[in-house]
Write a protein that holds these residues in place. Structure first.
Motif, PDB file in Angstrom:
ATOM      1  N   VAL A  74       0.862  -1.188   0.000  1.00  0.00           N
ATOM      2  CA  VAL A  74       0.000   0.000   0.000  1.00  0.00           C
ATOM      3  C   VAL A  74       0.898   1.238   0.000  1.00  0.00           C
ATOM      4  N   CYS A  75       0.854   1.991  -1.084  1.00  0.00           N
ATOM      5  CA  CYS A  75       1.720   3.170  -1.217  1.00  0.00           C
ATOM      6  C   CYS A  75       1.213   4.001  -2.392  1.00  0.00           C
ATOM      7  N   GLY A  76       1.432   5.300  -2.337  1.00  0.00           N
ATOM      8  CA  GLY A  76       1.032   6.168  -3.443  1.00  0.00           C
ATOM      9  C   GLY A  76       1.947   6.035  -4.655  1.00  0.00           C
ATOM     10  N   CYS A  77       3.135   5.435  -4.471  1.00  0.00           N
ATOM     11  CA  CYS A  77       4.094   5.126  -5.548  1.00  0.00           C
ATOM     12  C   CYS A  77       4.710   6.369  -6.192  1.00  0.00           C
ATOM     13  N   CYS A  78       4.584   7.547  -5.548  1.00  0.00           N
ATOM     14  CA  CYS A  78       5.153   8.774  -6.130  1.00  0.00           C
ATOM     15  C   CYS A  78       6.542   9.007  -5.545  1.00  0.00           C
ATOM     16  N   LEU A  79       7.532   9.040  -6.410  1.00  0.00           N
ATOM     17  CA  LEU A  79       8.915   9.284  -5.965  1.00  0.00           C
ATOM     18  C   LEU A  79       9.228  10.750  -6.165  1.00  0.00           C
ATOM     19  N   ASN A  80       9.534  11.455  -5.093  1.00  0.00           N
ATOM     20  CA  ASN A  80       9.805  12.880  -5.248  1.00  0.00           C
ATOM     21  C   ASN A  80      11.245  13.121  -5.717  1.00  0.00           C
ATOM     22  N   LEU A  81      11.601  14.383  -5.857  1.00  0.00           N
ATOM     23  CA  LEU A  81      12.926  14.716  -6.426  1.00  0.00           C
ATOM     24  C   LEU A  81      14.067  14.232  -5.539  1.00  0.00           C
ATOM     25  N   ASP A 260     -11.906  13.069 -15.390  1.00  0.00           N
ATOM     26  CA  ASP A 260     -11.615  13.483 -14.012  1.00  0.00           C
ATOM     27  C   ASP A 260     -10.184  13.148 -13.609  1.00  0.00           C
ATOM     28  N   TYR A 261      -9.563  12.193 -14.337  1.00  0.00           N
ATOM     29  CA  TYR A 261      -8.212  11.766 -13.949  1.00  0.00           C
ATOM     30  C   TYR A 261      -7.246  11.893 -15.125  1.00  0.00           C
ATOM     31  N   PRO A 262      -6.730  13.104 -15.373  1.00  0.00           N
ATOM     32  CA  PRO A 262      -5.768  13.244 -16.482  1.00  0.00           C
ATOM     33  C   PRO A 262      -4.435  12.566 -16.161  1.00  0.00           C
ATOM     34  N   SER A 263      -3.727  12.166 -17.224  1.00  0.00           N
ATOM     35  CA  SER A 263      -2.397  11.593 -17.044  1.00  0.00           C
ATOM     36  C   SER A 263      -1.455  12.668 -16.497  1.00  0.00           C
ATOM     37  N   ARG A 264      -0.347  12.267 -15.965  1.00  0.00           N
ATOM     38  CA  ARG A 264       0.720  13.126 -15.442  1.00  0.00           C
ATOM     39  C   ARG A 264       0.287  13.986 -14.253  1.00  0.00           C
ATOM     40  N   GLU A 265      -0.884  13.704 -13.722  1.00  0.00           N
ATOM     41  CA  GLU A 265      -1.344  14.501 -12.592  1.00  0.00           C
ATOM     42  C   GLU A 265      -1.682  13.554 -11.433  1.00  0.00           C
ATOM     43  N   ILE A 266      -1.262  13.943 -10.237  1.00  0.00           N
ATOM     44  CA  ILE A 266      -1.643  13.161  -9.054  1.00  0.00           C
ATOM     45  C   ILE A 266      -2.961  13.755  -8.560  1.00  0.00           C
ATOM     46  N   LEU A 267      -3.975  12.919  -8.445  1.00  0.00           N
ATOM     47  CA  LEU A 267      -5.243  13.417  -7.909  1.00  0.00           C
ATOM     48  C   LEU A 267      -5.275  13.140  -6.417  1.00  0.00           C
ATOM     49  N   MET A 268      -5.577  14.161  -5.637  1.00  0.00           N
ATOM     50  CA  MET A 268      -5.680  13.972  -4.188  1.00  0.00           C
ATOM     51  C   MET A 268      -7.072  14.420  -3.746  1.00  0.00           C
ATOM     52  N   ALA A 269      -7.923  13.435  -3.448  1.00  0.00           N
ATOM     53  CA  ALA A 269      -9.279  13.741  -2.989  1.00  0.00           C
ATOM     54  C   ALA A 269      -9.233  13.842  -1.464  1.00  0.00           C
ATOM     55  N   VAL A 270      -9.593  15.024  -0.951  1.00  0.00           N
ATOM     56  CA  VAL A 270      -9.454  15.258   0.495  1.00  0.00           C
ATOM     57  C   VAL A 270     -10.831  15.426   1.128  1.00  0.00           C
ATOM     58  N   ALA A 271     -11.037  14.717   2.223  1.00  0.00           N
ATOM     59  CA  ALA A 271     -12.250  14.896   3.020  1.00  0.00           C
ATOM     60  C   ALA A 271     -11.797  15.057   4.461  1.00  0.00           C
ATOM     61  N   GLY A 277      -5.227   9.358  -2.682  1.00  0.00           N
ATOM     62  CA  GLY A 277      -4.451   9.779  -3.847  1.00  0.00           C
ATOM     63  C   GLY A 277      -4.580   8.754  -4.959  1.00  0.00           C
ATOM     64  N   MET A 278      -4.602   9.239  -6.204  1.00  0.00           N
ATOM     65  CA  MET A 278      -4.711   8.304  -7.320  1.00  0.00           C
ATOM     66  C   MET A 278      -3.816   8.781  -8.459  1.00  0.00           C
ATOM     67  N   VAL A 279      -3.132   7.832  -9.086  1.00  0.00           N
ATOM     68  CA  VAL A 279      -2.198   8.201 -10.147  1.00  0.00           C
ATOM     69  C   VAL A 279      -2.037   7.025 -11.108  1.00  0.00           C
ATOM     70  N   GLU A 280      -1.721   7.367 -12.353  1.00  0.00           N
ATOM     71  CA  GLU A 280      -1.492   6.311 -13.348  1.00  0.00           C
ATOM     72  C   GLU A 280      -0.080   5.755 -13.182  1.00  0.00           C
ATOM     73  N   THR A 281       0.068   4.451 -13.346  1.00  0.00           N
ATOM     74  CA  THR A 281       1.389   3.840 -13.149  1.00  0.00           C
ATOM     75  C   THR A 281       2.005   3.432 -14.486  1.00  0.00           C
ATOM     76  N   GLU A 282       3.273   2.969 -14.417  1.00  0.00           N
ATOM     77  CA  GLU A 282       4.014   2.672 -15.643  1.00  0.00           C
ATOM     78  C   GLU A 282       3.412   1.495 -16.409  1.00  0.00           C
ATOM     79  N   ASP A 283       2.576   0.685 -15.763  1.00  0.00           N
ATOM     80  CA  ASP A 283       1.961  -0.449 -16.465  1.00  0.00           C
ATOM     81  C   ASP A 283       0.517  -0.137 -16.874  1.00  0.00           C
TER      82      ASP A 283
END
Ligand SMILES: Cc1cc2nc3c(=O)[nH]c(=O)nc-3n(C[C@H](O)[C@H](O)[C@H](O)COP(=O)(O)OP(=O)(O)OC[C@H]3O[C@@H](n4cnc5c(N)ncnc54)[C@H](O)[C@@H]3O)c2cc1C
Length: 450
Positions: A74-81, A260-271, A277-283
């Protein structure tokens, strides 16, 4: 002492020789089981990178992993700089590019039907299944032994309970770890196919569970939330903080295009009760990762209902594919560890405690700890262990990790408070430069590692 007794909660005296199977005299010292320079527990990003760095420096490294690899997490899989820079510094840039990561340039935060876009150029996304297996495969290629399907437990020593050990006290020049599972050492791991080679000399005819003792000059504890490998060590506790959130995660193929979910963008739905968080992966799949209040999860009745409610409250339509996706959960996330260093023992990554990441810092912190720990651990090889090593590790972790965690801790406190959340969201829309400054701060490489 029987093997069972070795595994029990009893604390052997440091001056006592443990009479366990596998104990053999080596270089005039008593050593329990096969001896390594470094035993690393847990093959997430902290353990994988530490094993790679150690093997590259010619150390005898054993990396032990409880699950069968490759494994999901379980991880958002986003690697920062910062995370990418650390991999580059380790000489792993080419391998990272071969994973064909998805490049992201922004995060869209969605709250009560309103959206703000935070520029985050240079981010990348790779599934943890491939990322972690790739790092392990690099460590094995550099010479580390890898043992998956195998659980490790660090055996206690009297010194673990001694606050101010006397400088003159004699302690063993190693730390002992009991391992249970297949115990098979891998000589290769193909991160694409999952195919694993077996070291012939390690081949065991019966694949059943076995318990073996191994020892090392230094043990790096990289076993994630709650550091289960230290359960027998007095003084090393990991406790969730009150109202700690639960992690939820899922991966699924997107069958219908959704604007609602464009590529190259991390979507963060906050309540108010959590975020997702939702994002497209390399596969070409979608990775979803959430942190939610446990009582809200209970009220919703199921993880699926809970995630849908967060999307609905944020004003985004939940992906239709979520209905059939397998949703995984975690233990309570936010927690603190009472100690992060001990005798011939350093804790890295989530085992040191967990702070909710803001824009994907968790993996960068884990890799920062691995990078800091290596030179310090090497000071403890074949030399008397000194408390100065532990203190130096604490100092460096404070400078390079704890400060950024303070920013994220404050932010997650704000996110769980309705009024502050609303004010912050409005503030972030009005003053985008402040938000960008914060992002830059948690992304930068600390001067100590430049
Ligand atoms: C919902 C959510 C979203 C997140 N999103 C992001 C993000 O987008 N970007 C980011 O950078 N971070 C993110 N994180 C944080 C990130 O996942 C962690 O900080 C990171 O995985 C920590 O790495 P680690 O190596 O310390 O531990 P882990 O990756 O958890 O690895 C620990 C390993 O140890 C093994 N293990 C456990 N016990 C034993 C044992 N006794 N013996 C042997 N092996 C053992 C486990 O099986 C596991 O493989 C997120 C976390 C959550 C929960």
């Amino acid at each position: 002492m029987s093997l069972d007794e070795c595994m029990s909660d009893a604390t052997p005296s440091v001056n006592e020789t443990m009479d366990c199977p596998g104990v053999s005299p080596e270089n005039g010292q008593q050593s329990a089981g096969r001896r390594y320079d470094m035993v690393i527990i847990g093959a997430g990003l902290a353990g994988g990178l530490a094993a790679f760095l150690g093997a590259k420096r010619g150390l005898r490294v054993l990396l032990i992993e409880r699950q069968s690899f490759p494994r999901s997490k379980v991880c958002g899989c986003c690697l920062n700089l910062r995370a990418q820079q650390l991999l580059r510094q380790a000489g792993l840039e080419d391998g990272l590019q071969q994973l064909s990561p998805v490049h992201t340039d922004s995060m869209r935060v969605q709250y009560r039907g309103r959206a703000i876009k935070i520029p985050m150029p240079g981010g990348i996304v790779v599934t943890r299944k491939r990322m972690d297996a790739w790092l392990v495969s690099e460590a094995v290629r550099a010479g580390a032994e890898f043992c998956d399907d195998t659980t490790a437990k660090v055996l206690p020593l009297e010194i673990d309970t001694v606050e101010n050990a006397s400088e003159n006290a004699v302690y063993p020049p190693y730390r002992t770890v009991a391992i249970t599972g297949t115990g098979r050492r891998r000589e290769s791991l193909d991160f694409e196919t999952g195919a694993k080679g077996l070291l012939q000399r390690e081949h065991r005819t019966s694949p059943g569970t076995l318990t073996e003792l191994v020892s090392a000059d230094v043990v790096l504890v990289c076993d994630g939330l709650g550091h289960p490998s230290l359960s027998q060590l007095p003084g090393f506790q990991s406790r969730p903080v009150p109202n700690s959130r639960i992690g939820l995660g899922a991966t699924f193929a997107q069958t219908q295009k959704n604007s609602d979910y464009p590529s190259r963008e991390i979507l963060m739905a906050v309540a108010q009760q959590g975020y997702c968080g939702m994002v497209e992966t390399e596969d070409q799949q979608w990775n979803l990762a959430a942190a939610v209040d446990s009582d809200f999860l209970q009220r919703c009745g199921s993880p699926l209902a809970c995630l849908k409610e967060i999307f609905r409250s944020a004003g985004v339509s939940p992906p239709a594919e979520l209905d059939t996706a397998g949703i995984r959960g975690t233990v309570p996330l936010t927690r603190r560890s009472s100690r992060i260093a001990g005798f011939r023992l350093l804790l890295l990554g989530d085992s040191t405690g967990y702070v909710e990441p803001f824009t994907g810092e968790g993996m960068a912190w884990a890799m920062t700890a691995a990078t800091l720990a290596l030179p310090l651990a090497m000071r403890g090889l074949a030399a008397p262990w000194s408390r100065e090593i532990e203190h130096e590790f604490l100092r460096q972790m404070k400078t390079c990790v704890a400060r950024e965690q303070g920013v994220c801790r404050a932010l997650s406190a704000i996110l769980s408070h309705p009024l502050l959340l609303r004010l912050t969201f409005t503030g972030a829309s009005l003053f985008p430069l402040v938000t960008q400054q914060l992002v830059r701060r948690v992304n930068r490489l600390p001067p100590l590692l430049e």
